[in-house]
Design a protein around this motif. Structure first.
Motif, mmCIF file in Angstrom:
data_model
loop_
_atom_site.group_PDB
_atom_site.id
_atom_site.type_symbol
_atom_site.label_atom_id
_atom_site.label_comp_id
_atom_site.label_asym_id
_atom_site.label_seq_id
_atom_site.Cartn_x
_atom_site.Cartn_y
_atom_site.Cartn_z
ATOM 1 N N UNK A 308 50.414 41.103 40.054
ATOM 2 C CA UNK A 308 49.869 41.685 41.280
ATOM 3 C C UNK A 308 49.894 43.209 41.221
ATOM 4 N N UNK A 309 50.996 43.757 40.676
ATOM 5 C CA UNK A 309 51.073 45.209 40.551
ATOM 6 C C UNK A 309 49.999 45.742 39.615
ATOM 7 N N UNK A 310 49.841 45.067 38.469
ATOM 8 C CA UNK A 310 48.806 45.498 37.531
ATOM 9 C C UNK A 310 47.417 45.329 38.129
ATOM 10 N N UNK A 311 47.234 44.213 38.853
ATOM 11 C CA UNK A 311 45.923 43.993 39.483
ATOM 12 C C UNK A 311 45.654 45.065 40.534
ATOM 13 N N UNK A 312 46.719 45.390 41.294
ATOM 14 C CA UNK A 312 46.537 46.439 42.304
ATOM 15 C C UNK A 312 46.171 47.777 41.685
ATOM 16 N N UNK A 313 46.897 48.116 40.608
ATOM 17 C CA UNK A 313 46.575 49.368 39.928
ATOM 18 C C UNK A 313 45.160 49.349 39.340
ATOM 19 N N UNK A 314 44.812 48.193 38.764
ATOM 20 C CA UNK A 314 43.465 48.077 38.207
ATOM 21 C C UNK A 314 42.414 48.157 39.293
ATOM 22 N N UNK A 315 42.710 47.536 40.458
ATOM 23 C CA UNK A 315 41.770 47.608 41.580
ATOM 24 C C UNK A 315 41.579 49.032 42.073
ATOM 25 N N UNK A 316 42.719 49.762 42.084
ATOM 26 C CA UNK A 316 42.611 51.164 42.500
ATOM 27 C C UNK A 316 41.704 51.937 41.550
ATOM 28 N N UNK A 317 41.935 51.672 40.242
ATOM 29 C CA UNK A 317 41.107 52.373 39.258
ATOM 30 C C UNK A 317 39.631 51.992 39.387
ATOM 31 N N UNK A 318 39.409 50.694 39.647
ATOM 32 C CA UNK A 318 38.016 50.268 39.799
ATOM 33 C C UNK A 318 37.378 50.885 41.042
#
Length: 604
Positions: A308-318
């Motif tokens: 979830x943390x990685x997905x959140x960070x990736x979502x932020x980047x996206x």
């Protein structure tokens, strides 16, 4: 590139699908890895406990294995089997009774050459073996043939299971006179193992369960028995109350089984340790289901949080990429500022985390130092106490040593006169005196040992006896009268034997010093039980605690003795508190001086 990826919604759909797949794969992988690690850890802990249980069992067997061998050389027994007489039977009955009580053997008895019991340690009990015919027992025929034999079976009279150790008794001319048998029961050992909460059982070479903490498993098997072994068990009456069916185990994976009958339903880690010389195997089952479940759940939660943390960070980047493409060049600078801010906060969090880890390490080091210091203080208190009582104990040992020398010289004279009976009596007195010296030295060695363990069931009278053994010379030297009321039979408390004995010894030492110069000095020890609590009370008729130190009695370096350090009561209070109990200065009764009470939880 597909057209739907050019839109923000299309990108978010791919993003969500991708991270759902990643979450599923990572969660399953983390759970399986945690399951393997938890299983390995459970098996390792179970193997350690199995080795300890096996060591205890081997010690118990070795302690009794030599008993028939020694008795087979006993001249009184050889004489009785060669020429039975009422006087010899009576003397051997009492001798075997005392030996069984001292060695904690269930029963010791001797069979003549026809398999009939001539003498037994239970001669005066309703279920006496005297006069019974045991020719049908395999241990009799095997011992007469091979010289020795062993058999685990149910008693034909008592119906209690036990290990029969048999030894042939030969006469001076080498002619077999009979067989001496010692029966060893494992009730105490099973009770001790049962207290650990881990089902334990011992099997013979054919997989028949002999010793077990689960009575319903006794004489079941770990595998199908050969027909000849089954017939032998039926002849021995060993299995008259069991069906010899396999244990209800369900194998799950290497080392793990599931049980649902006779013990709490759970997944257990099973480990096995051999018991050499006798061909037995000790099996221990450690509950592992809850631990494995917790480990798997924790690993999966951690994996989900990480994803979830990685997905959140990736979502932020996206999201930032989409915004960058929409807002054009001026937003690029804002994105860089945001990245720098995130990096700075990450660095701060990393630094804060490092500082926190350092603080945790420092606290753990300080706590370990405090514990080590406390242990050293306790050990120093032990050695100081031993120093105070060393002279008295040395005198206590020198007396039996001098007596041993005298009896040895006397036995030599009797042997020169060919008076074997008188020499035997002198040797028996030497044996008794040697046991007395051994008891004193064993108590000194056990007391001085540096120990630390969790609270277990400890006999109250055993701890008091150990302390009194060390201070008895000083009591006699100062003419102190000891008034002691013994605890109820079998009373046990949650403590550690050596440290509880140290506390009692400290209180007795203080009482002895307080009675210096007192007319008719007296020390009283009493034990009472109330509402699951056991109170051990030590009092004297001395002057009592001085009023100016009474309120600060358990404060370090507070003492009313000229040469005292003021640490003995503080150390004793910490030891008792470590058992979950209390050390109190109680109000004295009429005619009493200082009174101290040790309050501990009763062992169930």
């Amino acid at each position: 590139m597909p057209r739907f990826l050019d839109s923000a919604k299309g990108q978010w759909r791919v993003f969500a699908l991708f991270w759902c797949l990643v979450a599923g794969v990572v969660t399953l992988s983390a759970g399986e890895f945690a399951r393997r690690e938890a299983r390995t850890e459970a098996l390792g802990q179970s193997a350690t406990a199995t080795a300890l249980h096996a060591a205890v069992l081997r010690s118990e067997l070795e302690r009794h294995r030599s008993l028939p061998l020694v008795l087979a050389q006993d001249p009184d027994l050889q004489a009785l089997l060669a020429a039975p007489s009422p006087t010899g039977v009576d003397r051997l009955n009492r001798k075997l009774e005392g030996l069984a009580r001292e060695t904690r053997a269930a029963v010791i008895y001797a069979l003549d050459a026809r398999g009939r019991a001539l003498t037994a340690s239970n001669w005066n009990q309703p279920a006496s073996f005297v006069g019974s015919d045991y020719r049908f027992r395999p241990y009799y025929s095997e011992a007469m043939r091979d010289g020795q034999a062993s058999l685990f079976a149910l008693g034909t009279v008592s119906g209690r299971p036990g290990l029969y150790l048999a030894r042939r008794v030969d006469g001076a001319d080498g002619r077999p006179l009979g067989v001496v048998v010692a029966k060893l029961e494992f009730d105490a050992l099973e009770t001790e193992w049962r207290a650990s909460g881990e089902p334990t059982y011992v099997t013979d070479s054919d997989g028949v369960v002999l010793i077990t903490t689960v009575p319903e498993w006794r004489f079941h098997t770990t595998r199908d028995l050969p027909e000849d072994r089954r017939r032998r068990l039926e002849v021995d009456q060993t299995a008259r109350r069991a069906d010899l069916s396999p244990l209800p185990f369900e194998a799950l994976s290497p080392g793990l089984i599931r049980l649902s009958r006779h013990v709490p339903a759970d997944v257990y880690a099973r480990t096995v340790a051999p018991v050499p010389d006798i061909g037995w195997r000790l099996h221990l089952l450690s509950p592992a289901g809850a631990g494995i479940t917790r480990a798997v759940a924790a690993a999966r939660v951690l994996a989900l949080l990480s994803v979830a943390l990685l997905a959140g960070l990736t979502g932020i980047l996206l999201r930032r990429r989409q915004r960058a493409r929409a807002r054009a060049a001026e937003d690029e600078a804002a994105r860089l500022v945001l990245e720098q801010t995130v990096d700075a906060r990450t660095a701060e969090l990393r630094a804060a985390n490092s500082r926190l880890n350092l603080e945790i390490d420092e606290r753990q080091r300080l706590e370990k130092s405090r514990q080590d210091l406390q242990d050293e203080l306790i050990q120093a208190n032990k050695l100081a106490t031993l120093g105070q009582i060393a002279a008295g104990v040395a005198h206590e040992i020198n007396q039996p040593l001098a007596a041993i020398r005298t009896h040895a010289d006397t036995a030599s004279v009797y042997l020169d006169r060919q008076d074997a009976a008188a020499a035997g009596r002198s040797l028996e007195r030497i044996n008794a005196l040697t046991e007395r010296v051994g008891t004193i030295t064993d108590e000194l060695r056990a007391f001085s040992r540096k120990t630390r363990s969790g609270a277990v069931a400890v006999g109250v009278d055993a701890a008091i006896d150990g302390a009194l053994l060390l201070v008895s010379p000083r009591l006699r030297e100062q003419g102190i009268t000891l008034k002691r009321s013994r605890a109820p039979d079998g009373l046990e408390v949650l403590a550690e034997r050596n440290r509880l004995e140290q506390v009692v010894l400290n209180l007795l030492q203080n009482a002895i010093e307080a009675l210096d110069g007192v007319a008719d000095p007296t020390i009283a020890i009493s034990v009472s039980v109330r509402a699951g609590k056991v109170t051990l009370r030590v009092s004297d008729n001395g002057p009592g605690v001085a009023p100016e130190v009474r309120d600060r009695l358990f404060t370090p370096f507070t003492t009313d003795k000229p040469d005292g350090l003021g640490l003995g009561l503080v150390i004793s209070r910490d030891i008792v508190a470590g058992f979950g109990g209390e050390l109190l200065h109680a109000a004295p009764r009429s005619g009493e001086g200082a009174v101290f009470s040790i309050v501990l939880a009763r062992a169930v």
